[in-house]
Write an enzyme that holds these catalytic residues in place. Structure first.
Site, PDB file in Angstrom:
ATOM      1  N   GLU A  28      -8.932   4.713   2.407  1.00 55.20           N
ATOM      2  CA  GLU A  28      -7.580   4.481   2.921  1.00 55.20           C
ATOM      3  C   GLU A  28      -7.626   4.010   4.373  1.00 55.20           C
ATOM      4  OE1 GLU A  28      -4.831   4.502   1.398  1.00 55.20           O
ATOM      5  OE2 GLU A  28      -3.187   5.282   2.626  1.00 55.20           O
TER       6      GLU A  28
ATOM      7  N   THR B 156       2.477  -1.945   6.936  1.00 53.33           N
ATOM      8  CA  THR B 156       2.425  -0.516   7.260  1.00 53.33           C
ATOM      9  C   THR B 156       2.349  -0.286   8.768  1.00 53.33           C
ATOM     10  OG1 THR B 156       1.271  -0.139   5.189  1.00 53.33           O
ATOM     11  CG2 THR B 156       1.160   1.617   6.795  1.00 53.33           C
TER      12      THR B 156
END
Lengths: 310, 310
Positions: free
Chosen positions: A132, A184
């Site tokens: 991630e 993001t």
């Protein structure tokens, strides 16, 4: 020893309105499909990626689906192994649905299964977080943890890392991904670094109530707790028609409505799948009338995390 | 119809480390005792108060024990009634143990019982909050709600007011009230009005974990969640020897240690009553050596709220 495996890893909804950075849940649709094969040729290779419109790197060091597996093999001192990966992205990327987490979890889960489950899910979690971090620049667990464990998961703390599996009430999640770009990093940057204590108090009342509602299956309470006075008022600005979509969903059976992760996907929860399907179908049509394309998905909350398909 | 009743209402620990303004629990000791009698003479009177060192007002409009009863009678259209109150404060005041809440709840509970329970506890709550506002200048519910309902209570929200009774694990609470003066208003004022988002996230991870631990009876998790990165670092400055007492308790069996309400009382939770008793007995002695007097109490979590004694 099995030589080949096909797995599914779920998309995830992080934050869940009042649980910024600490809460997430997995859904049964969409998600990633992955075929992994053991080969005689040392090294991890990505053979093919479908559904990414050519956007994801095939370099195994740079793709979360393989980089996390490479770390895993290193840890297990099994770098002698050869592994081929075929990834089928059956979900949008950069949409706030935990695309990179789904890939990392799919890869790790498949490799761990092929190797005879040497690690527990809890032990796999740090590798998934590493993947991630590669994709998003930060090692948050609010997508990878629910993708790995399924259900609602609480990231109680990061230092030390502590993940708590919460009860999963029977609920349907409707997702709508409007085709607008909200990276993001931008979505994080517009959040203020300081918040009013009184807003924080409101927020922790809601998160506390939400946790209680999951244990008591109190759907009405769950709905009343799905409020966010801190992040949503700011992030929702980046999502076209957010207020309209929220009002429409809440008037048509949604228990709650909010941004999935950092958006632009929005999610809503329902007791009835018909209500959920109707809301996203109608919202998709209404957005189309305004020139905004979207993907929609309806599924139950995923209770298992990744599964073996073949 | 009963003409006279004797009741006990419990002291309460508000905030509970990570639940600032939203969480509280009641204890079986200390608390208020109250005798209430119906008389033929219209109006609410305070006949006597013991244990307050003459500090509490006998004017029924100005004392929480009676002012809340006056409001209740008005609401019930029973201002024709005559009520005499004898209050025995069996707990310190201004100590962070919800003294005014205990009095308000004792009065309301006794009156409601004498009148044949016309109102539910939930319906009594706003009257108790009114009494609390009279004493503290604000209408918080994190003492009155646990005093009324017993156990751990969550104030999910104030507008609308929503209180959730949480499960009560078998736990012993040790209280130590050092005789130093920390007025509630001052203790509130030194708290900053803005907090770092990252601290708020840590806090809501802890409160979420704490709620989970109450449902699953996971004592270790409960202990790990009893951390406060926002209020305790500031308020603890007002409490002499706070860090020392905390370290001593944590090294001697406490699951968690913190400030009760706005202090100066500190509380700690134990699985074993012996551990708790030992810690506060030793701390009391150590404080005495430094010239600080204190009261100590050990009891189980109160599960019932107020009770009828006679």
């Amino acid at each position: 020893m099995k030589k080949s495996i096909k797995v599914f890893a779920p998309a995830t909804v992080a934050n869940v309105v009042c649980g910024f950075d600490i809460l997430g849940f997995a859904v049964n649709e969409p998600g990633d499909e992955l075929v992994m094969e053991l080969t005689d040729k040392r090294g991890v290779k990505i053979i093919s990626i479908e559904g990414d419109e050519g956007k994801l790197p095939l370099d195994p060091q740079k793709n979360t689906v393989s980089a996390s597996v490479i770390s895993l093999l290193k840890k297990l001192e099994r770098e002698d192994l050869g592994i081929n990966i075929q990834l089928k992205k059956k979900m949008p990327m950069g949409s706030g649905l935990g695309s990179s987490s789904a890939s990392a979890v799919a890869g790790l889960f498949a490799a761990n299964e092929l190797l005879g489950q040497p690690l527990s899910k809890m032990e796999l979690l740090p590798f998934a977080m590493e993947g991630e971090a590669l994709a998003c620049g930060h090692g948050h667990a609010d997508n990878v943890a629910p993708a790995l464990f399924g259900g609602f998961t609480l990231i109680k703390s990061y230092d030390p890392l502590e993940v708590i599996a919460l009860p999963v009430p029977k609920l349907y999640c409707a997702l709508l991904y409007p085709h607008v770009d909200v990276p993001t990093r931008d979505a994080r940057q517009i959040i203020r670094s300081k918040v009013l204590l009184k807003d924080a108090v409101t927020q922790w009342g809601n998160i506390a109530g939400l946790i209680s509602s999951l244990y008591t299956h109190d759907y009405d309470l769950l709905g009343r707790c799905l409020k966010d006075v801190i992040v949503e008022p700011i992030r929702s600005i980046l999502i076209p028609e957010f207020d309209f979509m929220k009002a429409y969903a809440m008037e048509n059976g949604a228990l709650g409505f909010g941004i999935s992760g950092s958006g632009p996907t929005v999610f809503s929860l329902y007791k009835s799948p018909d209500d959920g399907q109707k809301v996203i179908t109608n919202l998709q049509r209404m957005l189309a009338d305004k020139g905004i394309k979207s993907n929609i998905y309806l599924s139950e909350i995923n209770e298992t995390g990744p599964v073996i398909l073949a």
